[in-house]
Structures are given as C-alpha cells and as structure tokens.
Design an enzyme around this catalytic site. Structure first.
Site, PDB file in Angstrom:
ATOM      1  N   TYR A 143     -59.977  96.140  29.146  1.00 37.79           N
ATOM      2  CA  TYR A 143     -58.931  94.263  28.495  1.00 37.79           C
ATOM      3  C   TYR A 143     -60.587  93.324  29.840  1.00 37.79           C
ATOM      4  O   TYR A 143     -60.605  92.437  29.595  1.00 37.79           O
ATOM      5  CB  TYR A 143     -58.290  94.526  29.374  1.00 37.79           C
ATOM      6  CG  TYR A 143     -57.662  92.844  28.618  1.00 37.79           C
ATOM      7  CD1 TYR A 143     -57.444  92.618  27.428  1.00 37.79           C
ATOM      8  CD2 TYR A 143     -56.600  92.556  30.261  1.00 37.79           C
ATOM      9  CE1 TYR A 143     -56.185  91.183  26.932  1.00 37.79           C
ATOM     10  CE2 TYR A 143     -56.281  90.256  29.832  1.00 37.79           C
ATOM     11  CZ  TYR A 143     -56.512  90.391  28.345  1.00 37.79           C
ATOM     12  OH  TYR A 143     -55.490  89.564  27.443  1.00 37.79           O
ATOM     13  N   VAL A 186     -42.279  88.571  30.272  1.00 36.47           N
ATOM     14  CA  VAL A 186     -41.283  87.615  29.622  1.00 36.47           C
ATOM     15  C   VAL A 186     -40.329  88.112  28.538  1.00 36.47           C
ATOM     16  O   VAL A 186     -39.374  88.113  28.162  1.00 36.47           O
ATOM     17  CB  VAL A 186     -41.775  86.333  29.096  1.00 36.47           C
ATOM     18  CG1 VAL A 186     -40.888  85.605  28.975  1.00 36.47           C
ATOM     19  CG2 VAL A 186     -42.595  86.034  30.859  1.00 36.47           C
TER      20      VAL A 186
HETATM   21  P1  NAD Z   1     -51.735  88.765  20.485  1.00 34.70           P
HETATM   22  O1  NAD Z   1     -51.886  90.129  21.146  1.00 34.70           O
HETATM   23  O2  NAD Z   1     -50.315  87.962  20.312  1.00 34.70           O
HETATM   24  O3  NAD Z   1     -52.516  88.072  19.985  1.00 34.70           O
HETATM   25  C1  NAD Z   1     -54.235  88.541  19.954  1.00 34.70           C
HETATM   26  C2  NAD Z   1     -54.401  88.822  18.510  1.00 34.70           C
HETATM   27  O4  NAD Z   1     -55.639  88.450  17.594  1.00 34.70           O
HETATM   28  C3  NAD Z   1     -53.930  89.393  17.340  1.00 34.70           C
HETATM   29  O5  NAD Z   1     -53.517  88.211  16.704  1.00 34.70           O
HETATM   30  C4  NAD Z   1     -54.067  90.198  17.057  1.00 34.70           C
HETATM   31  O6  NAD Z   1     -54.032  90.978  16.054  1.00 34.70           O
HETATM   32  C5  NAD Z   1     -56.010  90.051  16.877  1.00 34.70           C
HETATM   33  N1  NAD Z   1     -56.464  90.885  17.116  1.00 34.70           N
HETATM   34  C6  NAD Z   1     -56.925  91.603  18.340  1.00 34.70           C
HETATM   35  N2  NAD Z   1     -58.133  92.339  18.117  1.00 34.70           N
HETATM   36  C7  NAD Z   1     -58.724  91.703  16.633  1.00 34.70           C
HETATM   37  C8  NAD Z   1     -60.260  92.016  16.211  1.00 34.70           C
HETATM   38  N3  NAD Z   1     -60.981  93.076  16.298  1.00 34.70           N
HETATM   39  N4  NAD Z   1     -60.145  91.401  15.130  1.00 34.70           N
HETATM   40  C9  NAD Z   1     -59.288  90.783  14.764  1.00 34.70           C
HETATM   41  N5  NAD Z   1     -58.155  90.065  14.898  1.00 34.70           N
HETATM   42  C10 NAD Z   1     -57.770  90.720  16.451  1.00 34.70           C
HETATM   43  O7  NAD Z   1     -51.806  87.948  22.288  1.00 34.70           O
HETATM   44  P2  NAD Z   1     -51.516  86.703  22.750  1.00 34.70           P
HETATM   45  O8  NAD Z   1     -51.195  86.379  23.592  1.00 34.70           O
HETATM   46  O9  NAD Z   1     -51.803  85.633  21.588  1.00 34.70           O
HETATM   47  O10 NAD Z   1     -53.563  86.081  23.382  1.00 34.70           O
HETATM   48  C11 NAD Z   1     -54.182  85.494  22.525  1.00 34.70           C
HETATM   49  C12 NAD Z   1     -55.975  85.946  23.613  1.00 34.70           C
HETATM   50  O11 NAD Z   1     -55.836  84.793  24.630  1.00 34.70           O
HETATM   51  C13 NAD Z   1     -55.835  86.995  23.554  1.00 34.70           C
HETATM   52  O12 NAD Z   1     -57.446  87.075  23.814  1.00 34.70           O
HETATM   53  C14 NAD Z   1     -55.845  87.334  25.126  1.00 34.70           C
HETATM   54  O13 NAD Z   1     -56.579  88.329  25.855  1.00 34.70           O
HETATM   55  C15 NAD Z   1     -55.820  86.162  25.964  1.00 34.70           C
HETATM   56  N6  NAD Z   1     -54.751  85.883  27.065  1.00 34.70           N
HETATM   57  C16 NAD Z   1     -53.633  85.469  26.767  1.00 34.70           C
HETATM   58  C17 NAD Z   1     -52.695  85.432  27.716  1.00 34.70           C
HETATM   59  C18 NAD Z   1     -51.157  85.575  26.755  1.00 34.70           C
HETATM   60  O14 NAD Z   1     -50.570  85.599  28.803  1.00 34.70           O
HETATM   61  N7  NAD Z   1     -50.653  84.914  26.341  1.00 34.70           N
HETATM   62  C19 NAD Z   1     -53.013  85.856  29.247  1.00 34.70           C
HETATM   63  C20 NAD Z   1     -54.687  85.329  29.111  1.00 34.70           C
HETATM   64  C21 NAD Z   1     -55.467  86.076  28.408  1.00 34.70           C
HETATM   65  N1  UDP Z   2     -43.704  93.906  34.298  1.00 35.48           N
HETATM   66  C1  UDP Z   2     -42.209  94.714  34.685  1.00 35.48           C
HETATM   67  N2  UDP Z   2     -41.593  95.087  33.438  1.00 35.48           N
HETATM   68  C2  UDP Z   2     -41.637  95.194  32.231  1.00 35.48           C
HETATM   69  C3  UDP Z   2     -43.162  93.868  32.027  1.00 35.48           C
HETATM   70  C4  UDP Z   2     -43.830  93.666  33.239  1.00 35.48           C
HETATM   71  O1  UDP Z   2     -42.138  94.716  35.608  1.00 35.48           O
HETATM   72  O2  UDP Z   2     -40.881  95.232  31.279  1.00 35.48           O
HETATM   73  C5  UDP Z   2     -44.781  93.813  35.135  1.00 35.48           C
HETATM   74  C6  UDP Z   2     -45.984  93.636  35.532  1.00 35.48           C
HETATM   75  O3  UDP Z   2     -46.229  95.380  36.132  1.00 35.48           O
HETATM   76  C7  UDP Z   2     -46.865  92.829  36.066  1.00 35.48           C
HETATM   77  C8  UDP Z   2     -46.054  91.863  35.235  1.00 35.48           C
HETATM   78  O4  UDP Z   2     -44.607  92.564  34.634  1.00 35.48           O
HETATM   79  O5  UDP Z   2     -46.453  93.448  37.163  1.00 35.48           O
HETATM   80  C9  UDP Z   2     -46.857  91.180  34.330  1.00 35.48           C
HETATM   81  O6  UDP Z   2     -47.177  92.170  33.618  1.00 35.48           O
HETATM   82  P1  UDP Z   2     -47.197  91.658  31.751  1.00 35.48           P
HETATM   83  O7  UDP Z   2     -47.502  93.079  31.416  1.00 35.48           O
HETATM   84  O8  UDP Z   2     -46.981  90.280  31.606  1.00 35.48           O
HETATM   85  O9  UDP Z   2     -49.045  90.904  31.716  1.00 35.48           O
HETATM   86  P2  UDP Z   2     -49.525  90.913  33.669  1.00 35.48           P
HETATM   87  O10 UDP Z   2     -50.030  92.576  34.231  1.00 35.48           O
HETATM   88  O11 UDP Z   2     -51.245  91.768  32.102  1.00 35.48           O
HETATM   89  O12 UDP Z   2     -50.247  89.826  34.165  1.00 35.48           O
END
Ligand code: NAD
Ligand code: UDP
Length: 320
Positions: A143, A186
């Site tokens: 990732y 969350v």
């Molecule tokens: P999510 O998993 O809900 O959404 C990702 C979407 O991409 C899904 O609908 C999935 O089906 C689609 N997808 C995955 N692989 C694909 C592919 N090969 N072709 C077409 N579609 C594909 O996650 P999210 O939280 O909505 O995240 C959206 C974007 O934001 C992602 O790129 C993620 O890396 C980025 N992001 C999210 C967070 C967060 O906290 N939510 C933080 C940092 C970055």
């Molecule tokens: N985490 C946790 N319990 C859970 C899921 C995640 O304590 O059930 C912790 C995880 O180890 C991390 C933080 O929560 O330290 C955020 O995790 P998440 O997977 O939401 O996002 P990321 O690590 O990618 O920021």
C-alpha cells in the site's frame, strides 16, 4: 463538467460522487467492487447525470472527461493485504492508465494519496516536505510504496507531459458508508460497541491517529482539484489535526454509543505507525480549508449510521 471518480462506489468515493452531482456535474463512477458496493451509490441511480461502470483500473479504458479523481485502491490494511500484488498493481498500473487518459483528453487529475507515505514518521506532526520512514519490504509496503510510486508517476507525468495534476495526502477518514467489516479502527470500534462486544485495541492503545470526518475531507479534495496556484501540483495534507490515542478513541466511542465499553487487547500489527497527525498549514493557505466537524460530532453521525445499517439499538442515555 464531466467527472470520473475511480473507486467511486467505496466509502469516500460515494460521498464524493454525491457532492459532485449536487454541484451540477456529470459523474462517471468506476469501480471493480472489491471493497466498494453498489448500495453505496444506489441512491444516485435515478440521477441522469450519474453513470456506474464496473471496471478494474489495472485495465485501460477510453473515456472522455474533464476531471479525474483517482480513488481506486483498497484502504484498510486487512483488505489491501488480502492480495498485496493486486494492491501494487492497482496503485501503479491504475495510476498509469488514469494518467494516460488525463494526458490524452487533457483532463485534470487528482490522486488520493495517503499519510501512509510518511510511514512510521520520525517528525511530528507531518509536513508535506517530510520524505517519510517507510519499510519497503513489510506487510504494509504494498500500500505505502504503491501510493509513493503513484505520487512519483503524477509528478513525472506533470513534468514530462504537462498533465495538470493534484496530489492529496489523506489522513485517517471515517464516517457513514464504511463497511461494517472494513477492518479500520473507527468502524471496528463502533460496530463492536453497538453489538455489546469488547473493543479490539491492537497493542497497548498508546499509538495515535488523527480522525477526519468524511464531509470535511470531501470538501478539501474538491477545493484542491479546483484551485490554481504555482506549486499546486505538490502534495497537500488533508486531515483533522485532533490527535487521539486508540485508548482515547475507545472512550469517545463509548460516549457516542452510550454503551459500557469493554476492551480486548490484540497484538499490534507489524510496522503499525506509532503516531500520526497532519500539519495542515499548506491546505489552510492554498485552499482556505480546515476541518469543521470534531471527533465527537463525527462519531455521533457514524454511530447513527451503523446503528441503522446493522440494526442495533443505540442507548439514548450515556452509560457514564
Ligand atoms: P474503500 O476501500 O472504501 O474504497 C476504495 C474503492 O476502490 C472501493 O470501492 C473498491 O472497490 C475500489 N477499487 C479497489 N481496487 C480497484 C481496482 N483495481 N479497480 C477499480 N476499483 C477498485 O476506501 P476509502 O476509504 O473510500 O478510500 C478511498 C481512497 O482514499 C483510496 O485510494 C485510499 O487509499 C485513499 N485513502 C483513504 C483514507 C481513509 O482514511 N479513508 C486515508 C488515506 C487514503
Ligand atoms: N486498530 C485497533 N483496533 C482495531 C483496528 C485498528 O487498535 O480493531 C489500531 C491499528 O493498530 C492502528 C490504528 O488503530 O494503530 C488505526 O488503524 P486503521 O487500520 O484504522 O488505520 P491505519 O493504521 O492505516 O492508520
């Protein structure tokens, strides 16, 4: 404008599609439904400006659009680690395909990057000029490194081909339409609390994250897409600087659900970042953006959503 949202049926993507339609745009939502679902955008099907395309971004596609938001990529560790090679392909080949489209049709393109590019950060809070502390060979690398290469591709297509690019580094975002088995903290805590089970804290719960409510995030990325400035092609952090340990988050979830919280400790996953908090001065200066929804308010909305979607009753009166 005609706007493509890849990953549009996912958590953030579905909110983005909705906002873009409300602002009068045509939206093409493209998704392979790996972690997204039709139900997230089903309420948009009646809008004649909305189209849903089942497609995988690792395969080329020809579309004519004005803007591209590239969100396709699983975001939760359990999902992006399920098939790590596919995760790298999605970030790298997906990015190349979308940049190729942007170049061909002269569309502006925004890449959803991540705070994970900072890895387990050695400076705190994180500013955009920090190069990060990422393990290139660990279980999170598919990732983190995939997203880092995607940023490289964005900058090289910009410098080499003049593509109009925007990079947003998204910090932990939460809200309605996360999947109940998404696996991120969350949604895990809220669903566990509503079901009356213990909250699974990984490690001792002293690690920190900064949680941004989804409407604030979507507002920030739309502003970034539509802002012109000399250095606008360089990354911009979007997140809520309020920083919480996982122990504090568990307490907040207790308050938001009104449930008595029990805790179960599970092992800390390898390379789990110890602390994370965005410096958002660049977003404030360039976009006039800052988050409006604090954790307590955002959690309340998230709890209401999950209470309805998983059919659990939320106690009205807090347990303490
Ligand atoms: P999510 O998993 O809900 O959404 C990702 C979407 O991409 C899904 O609908 C999935 O089906 C689609 N997808 C995955 N692989 C694909 C592919 N090969 N072709 C077409 N579609 C594909 O996650 P999210 O939280 O909505 O995240 C959206 C974007 O934001 C992602 O790129 C993620 O890396 C980025 N992001 C999210 C967070 C967060 O906290 N939510 C933080 C940092 C970055
Ligand atoms: N985490 C946790 N319990 C859970 C899921 C995640 O304590 O059930 C912790 C995880 O180890 C991390 C933080 O929560 O330290 C955020 O995790 P998440 O997977 O939401 O996002 P990321 O690590 O990618 O920021």
């Amino acid at each position: 404008m005609r706007i493509l949202v890849t990953g549009g049926a996912g958590f953030i993507g579905s909110h983005l599609c909705e906002r873009l339609l409300n602002e009068g745009n045509e939206v093409i939502c493209l998704d392979n439904f790996f972690t997204g679902r039709k139900a997230n955008v089903a309420h948009l099907f009646d809008d004649r400006n909305f189209e849903l395309v089942r497609h995988d971004v690792t395969e080329p596609i020809l579309l004519e659009v004005d803007q591209i938001y590239n969100l396709a990529c699983p975001a939760s560790p359990i999902h992006y680690q399920f098939n790590p090679v596919k995760t790298v392909k999605t970030s790298v080949m997906g990015m190349i395909n979308m940049l190729g489209m942007a170049k061909r049709v002269k569309a502006r393109i925004l890449q959803a990057s991540t705070s994970e590019v900072y890895g387990d950060p050695l400076i705190h809070p994180q500013t955009e000029d920090y190069w990060g502390n990422v393990n290139p060979i660990g279980p999170r690398s598919c990732y983190d490194e995939g997203k880092r290469v995607a940023e490289t591709l964005m900058m090289d297509y910009h410098r080499q081909n003049g593509v109009d690019t925007r990079i947003v580094r998204i910090f932990n975002t939460y809200g309605e339409r996360m999947m109940e088995d998404d696996g991120r903290v969350v949604s895990n805590f809220v669903v566990q609390a509503l079901r009356g089970g213990p909250l699974t804290i990984y490690g001792d719960g002293s690690q920190t994250r900064s949680f941004c409510y989804v409407s604030d995030l979507v507002d920030g990325i739309i502003r970034l897409m539509n802002t012109e400035a000399e250095d606008i092609h360089l990354p911009v952090n979007i997140g809520n600087p309020g920083e919480f340990t996982m122990n504090e988050l568990a307490e907040e979830v207790g308050k938001a659900t009104g449930k008595q919280i029990e805790i179960k400790h599970l092992p800390l996953p390898q390379d789990d970042p110890k602390q994370r908090k965005p410096n958002i001065e660049r977003a404030q200066k360039l976009l006039g953006w800052e988050p409006k929804v604090n954790l307590a308010e955002g959690l309340k909305k998230t709890v209401d959503y999950f209470a309805e979607s998983i059919g659990e009753r939320v106690l009205q009166k807090p347990a303490r």
